[in-house]
Scaffold this active site. Structure first.
Site, PDB file in Angstrom:
ATOM      1  N   GLU A 170      42.294  35.948  40.627  1.00 33.62           N
ATOM      2  CA  GLU A 170      43.327  36.862  40.134  1.00 33.62           C
ATOM      3  C   GLU A 170      44.701  36.228  40.303  1.00 33.62           C
ATOM      4  O   GLU A 170      44.916  35.442  41.229  1.00 33.62           O
ATOM      5  CB  GLU A 170      43.279  38.178  40.911  1.00 33.62           C
ATOM      6  CG  GLU A 170      41.909  38.827  40.924  1.00 33.62           C
ATOM      7  CD  GLU A 170      41.818  40.038  41.842  1.00 33.62           C
ATOM      8  OE1 GLU A 170      41.031  40.938  41.527  1.00 33.62           O
ATOM      9  OE2 GLU A 170      42.534  40.072  42.876  1.00 33.62           O
ATOM     10  N   ASP A 186      34.869  43.088  44.883  1.00 33.12           N
ATOM     11  CA  ASP A 186      33.810  43.750  44.117  1.00 33.12           C
ATOM     12  C   ASP A 186      32.448  43.110  44.343  1.00 33.12           C
ATOM     13  O   ASP A 186      31.431  43.803  44.402  1.00 33.12           O
ATOM     14  CB  ASP A 186      34.131  43.706  42.628  1.00 33.12           C
ATOM     15  CG  ASP A 186      35.327  44.570  42.273  1.00 33.12           C
ATOM     16  OD1 ASP A 186      35.394  45.712  42.769  1.00 33.12           O
ATOM     17  OD2 ASP A 186      36.190  44.101  41.513  1.00 33.12           O
TER      18      ASP A 186
END
Length: 401
Positions: A170, A186
Site C-alpha cells: 500500500e 487481511d
C-alpha cells in the site's frame, strides 16, 4: 515527531470499503493512517507528478518466472478511481474496460528477464502482484454513480480471485513524499519487501530465510488459528476468519473479561500526544479522564481483531489515539502485564497463550520484526512501514518463498 498511531485516519474503517465489494470511497482507503499524513486531496497532492517516481519490480521469488507475474497498480487520485498503465500514465477506471468475461484486464507484465522499471505518478493505492494467473478486477458503478473497482478479497471463498496466489503493498505518493507499507492486515500470501530511497535508504517487509513456511507452520500449530491456513496459498487474518466461521467468535472473551475486572479496581493509564489519560471501568465502561473524557464499552473478540466496534477510533485526537493503544494492547496481550500503556518493548508482546497468534507469526517471520498483522500494529512503531519526504525511488521485491 508525532507517533504514527496518533496520526491520520483509522486504517480499519477505511479498509471496510475494500472487502470484495465496489470501492465506494477513494482507494486511499487501502492505506495505513500514517500514509495519509501528506497534503489532502484538493491541494498540491492532486497535481500530476513531474516525471513520476521510479518504481522497480524485482522477481526474486525463485518459484515463478517473470512471465508468470502480473502486476496491478490501482487506487485514486483527487477522488477519482484510477490505474497505472504499463507506460506509467494514469488512466481512469471505466465501465467500458470490462471485457466479455465481465472483468477488466489492468495487468502490467514484467520484463522478459531481470528487473522491471516503471514510473509511479502521484496517487494513493495498492500495488498487487498475482502469480501464475491474472486477477479479476470488475469495474462497477459506486454509490455516487462513478466508476470504481471491486478489489480482490482473498479471504472470501466466493471471490473470483480466491484461487489466485496474490498479495499487495500500500502507498500514498504525493508532494509530501512517499508513504508505504507491506500489509498482512487481511491475509498473508506472497513474501514482499520494500526498499525506499531518498533522504534515507530504508527497507521493510523482507522475510527471513524460510519465513513464509515458518509463518504458515506457526499459525497451524495453534488449534483455534489452524483453520485460517488455506492450503499453501495464504493465511487469513483471524478477523476475516471469524466472519467466515473459521475462527471462534469468543476467542478473546476471557482476556477481555479479565481486563475489565482488573481495571475496575485499579487505574489504567494511556499516554498519547494529546496527554495522558487515566481510566477505570465504571458502569460497565472503561472511562478515561485527562485532556478529554473518553470511554469504551466492553469490546467483543471481533472488535479486538478489527480494532473497531467497541474499539472504534475516530480521527478526533483523543478517543482515536486511546482506542489505538487499547486495540494494540488486546491483540498483543499486554494490558494485564502493565497498567501504563502503550507497552513499547516488543519482547513483552504475545507472551500469553491467549493472544493474536497470527500477528505474532507475521512479526516472527520478518527480518526486522516489523509487520502489519492488525490495524494498529503501528503502535510503538512496529509496523512494516517506511516514509520519505524526498523520495528518489521505490523497489518492490518478490522475495523467495
Amino acid at each position: 515527531m508525532t507517533a504514527r498511531h496518533q496520526r491520520g485516519l483509522s486504517r480499519r474503517k477505511l479498509l471496510a470499503a475494500l472487502g470484495g465489494a465496489a470501492v465506494a470511497v477513494p482507494a486511499v482507503a487501502a492505506l495505513a493512517p500514517h500514509a495519509l499524513a501528506g497534503p489532502a486531496a484538493g491541494d498540491d497532492a492532486a497535481e500530476p507528478a513531474a516525471g513520476g517516481l521510479p518504481l522497480t519490480i524485482v522477481n526474486a521469488s525463485g518459484s515463478f518466472d517473470n512471465a508468470s507475474v502480473h502486476l496491478y497498480i490501482v487506487g485514486n487520485q483527487d477522488g477519482r478511481q484510477v490505474r497505472v498503465t504499463p507506460d506509467g500514465t494514469l488512466a481512469p477506471v471505466a465501465l467500458a474496460d470490462n471485457g466479455a468475461d465481465g472483468f477488466t484486464d489492468y495487468a502490467i507484465s514484467l520484463s522478459g528477464s531481470g528487473e522491471t522499471r516503471l514510473s509511479l505518478p502521484y496517487m494513493s493505492g495498492r500495488v498487487y502482484v498475482a502469480l501464475g494467473r491474472k486477477l479479476k478486477f470488475r469495474a462497477v458503478t459506486d454509490g455516487n454513480g462513478d466508476a470504481a473497482l471491486q478489489y480482490p478479497a482473498g479471504w472470501v471463498a466466493s471471490d473470483p480471485n480466491y484461487a489466485v496466489l496474490h498479495d499487495c503493498c500500500e502507498f500514498t505518493y504525493n508532494s509530501a513524499g512517499m508513504f508505504c507499507n507491506t500489509t498482512m492486515v487481511d491475509m498473508f500470501s506472497v513474501p514482499l519487501g520494500i526498499r525506499l530511497t531518498g533522504a534515507k535508504d530504508q527497507t521493510t517487509g523482507t522475510l527471513r530465510d524460510g519465513g513464509r513456511a515458518a509463518a504458515f507452520t506457526a499459525v497451524r500449530q495453534v488449534e483455534e488459528f489452524a483453520p485460517l491456513v488455506v492450503d499453501d496459498t495464504r493465511v487469513l487474518a483471524p478477523g476475516h476468519g471469524l466472519d467466515a466461521g473459521l475462527f471462534p467468535a469468543d476467542y478473546f472473551a476471557p482476556y477481555i473479561d479479565e481486563v475489565w475486572s482488573t481495571y475496575t479496581g485499579r487505574d489504567l493509564t494511556v499516554a498519547t500526544d494529546a496527554g495522558t489519560f487515566t481510566g477505570r471501568v465504571r458502569g460497565g465502561r472503561l472511562t478515561f479522564d485527562g485532556p478529554a473524557q473518553v470511554s469504551f464499552a466492553k469490546p467483543s473478540t471481533r472488535d479486538v481483531l478489527f480494532c473497531d466496534g467497541g474499539l472504534a477510533a475516530p480521527n478526533d485526537g483523543t478517543t482515536g489515539p486511546v482506542a489505538a493503544v487499547l486495540g494494540a494492547g488486546f491483540n498483543r496481550s499486554t494490558l494485564l502485564g502493565a497498567s501504563a500503556q502503550p507497552t513499547t518493548d516488543a519482547s513483552a508482546f504475545y507472551r500469553t497463550a491467549l493472544t493474536n497468534h497470527y500477528a505474532k507469526a507475521m512479526h516472527a517471520a520478518t527480518e526486522d520484526g516489523r509487520a502489519y498483522g492488525f490495524a494498529f500494529d503501528d503502535v510503538a512503531d512496529l509496523a512494516s512501514y517506511v516514509q520519505d519526504t524526498a523520495p528518489t525511488g521505490i523497489r518492490l521485491t518478490l522475495t523467495p518463498f
